[in-house]
Design an enzyme around this catalytic site. Sequence first.
Site, mmCIF file in Angstrom:
data_model
loop_
_atom_site.group_PDB
_atom_site.id
_atom_site.type_symbol
_atom_site.label_atom_id
_atom_site.label_comp_id
_atom_site.label_asym_id
_atom_site.label_seq_id
_atom_site.Cartn_x
_atom_site.Cartn_y
_atom_site.Cartn_z
ATOM 1 N N GLY A 219 -58.358 -20.263 53.531
ATOM 2 C CA GLY A 219 -57.236 -20.657 54.165
ATOM 3 C C GLY A 219 -56.405 -21.506 52.999
ATOM 4 N N ASN B 83 -57.706 -24.288 50.127
ATOM 5 C CA ASN B 83 -57.924 -23.745 49.076
ATOM 6 C C ASN B 83 -57.190 -24.624 47.998
ATOM 7 O OD1 ASN B 83 -59.488 -21.515 49.720
ATOM 8 N ND2 ASN B 83 -57.859 -20.159 49.530
ATOM 9 N N ASP C 32 -53.087 -19.969 45.561
ATOM 10 C CA ASP C 32 -53.364 -21.313 46.059
ATOM 11 C C ASP C 32 -53.559 -22.158 44.905
ATOM 12 O OD1 ASP C 32 -52.966 -20.492 48.799
ATOM 13 O OD2 ASP C 32 -54.853 -20.061 49.146
ATOM 14 N N ASP D 119 -62.969 -17.096 55.538
ATOM 15 C CA ASP D 119 -62.639 -15.665 54.934
ATOM 16 C C ASP D 119 -63.784 -14.826 55.016
ATOM 17 O OD1 ASP D 119 -60.093 -16.524 54.333
ATOM 18 O OD2 ASP D 119 -60.409 -16.976 52.155
ATOM 19 N N ASN E 28 -44.488 -15.628 45.751
ATOM 20 C CA ASN E 28 -44.857 -14.522 44.775
ATOM 21 C C ASN E 28 -43.675 -13.678 44.849
ATOM 22 O OD1 ASN E 28 -45.118 -12.564 47.048
ATOM 23 N ND2 ASN E 28 -47.268 -13.420 47.130
ATOM 24 N N SER F 109 -60.721 4.629 57.797
ATOM 25 C CA SER F 109 -61.812 3.843 57.671
ATOM 26 C C SER F 109 -62.475 3.566 56.383
ATOM 27 C CB SER F 109 -63.027 4.352 58.812
ATOM 28 O OG SER F 109 -64.123 3.598 58.885
ATOM 29 N N SER G 88 -53.238 -23.722 56.762
ATOM 30 C CA SER G 88 -54.417 -23.203 57.324
ATOM 31 C C SER G 88 -55.478 -23.374 56.743
ATOM 32 C CB SER G 88 -54.463 -21.382 57.419
ATOM 33 O OG SER G 88 -54.223 -21.153 55.857
#
Length: 313
Positions: A48, A52, A252, A12, A191, A36, A8
């Site tokens: 993305g 990155n 990344d 951001d 991860n 909220s 991607s």
Amino acid sequence: MPTLICGSVAYDTIMVFPDRFKHHILPDKVHMLSVSFLVPEMRREFGGCAGNIAYNLHLLGGEPVIMATVGQDFGPYAERLDALGIRHDCTRVLPTHFTPQCFITNDLDDNQITAFHPGAMSESHDNRFDHVEGLTLALIGPDGREGMLARTRELKAAGIPFVFDPGQGMPLFSGEELLGCVAAADYLAMNDYEAALMTDKTGKTLAELAAMVRALIVTRGADGSTIYVDGREIAIPAARAEAVLDPTGCGDAYRAGLLFGIERGWDWETTGRLASLLGALKIAQRGGQNHRFDRASLAVAYREAFGCELPAW
């Protein structure tokens, strides 16, 4: 040596909630969740996974080639990549779509709540890389489902080694499909949460998954990372960060270090430490692409973090 980075390219929107999510989410009410969060701090960044990773690999002196599908609003991102000298000739623009958008809210414990609009990314299966000469390594990161499957087949057929990094795209695949991608890959990176999800979906242990690839890399945040290779488990310590400001893009940055070490044939201890250091440098800056370093400063930081020398290149 060009390295293909598939995944991607996104904008951001990053918000900070000046409290902790756990104080506002009632465990016995998650079935009817309606919360909220007031986020007085907000900024928009270039991001993305592919963007990155390419940014960090470029800082290291690598030659990343971004392969992504973007939308009508890609112009500012393209201008940035051109100014940096990062190739994006495998990036396809769809004028009827938006570029992928990621909306991230962090709390004071660096927990994240993320909403992601894929936009043009869903059409990534039609991208091509056959015009790029000299490819010796690639990475398949989170992308459109069909695009990730297509890249797996195409890179395997072309004999180009690649890292399979399913990330947030893992829920798109069945266990059988994931095993097919792992079997085609040379390296697998996840991860610790993704690793647990992978073992659950595939029914394979980490040791069994590691036996299917040249190396399996599992990152564990502040606890460092583990590289499973040749029946060994290599523990990589986390480098100490000067500040912990924003975890967005740390994984990344780590992957860029992996790619750089693999390209140069470094041993896994050195490669893992470099990757760990890049994650620490990134987390000390806000956004996925705002940190800076050069060879000299990186060598000093590596020595201070690990007590040994970073190989010259």
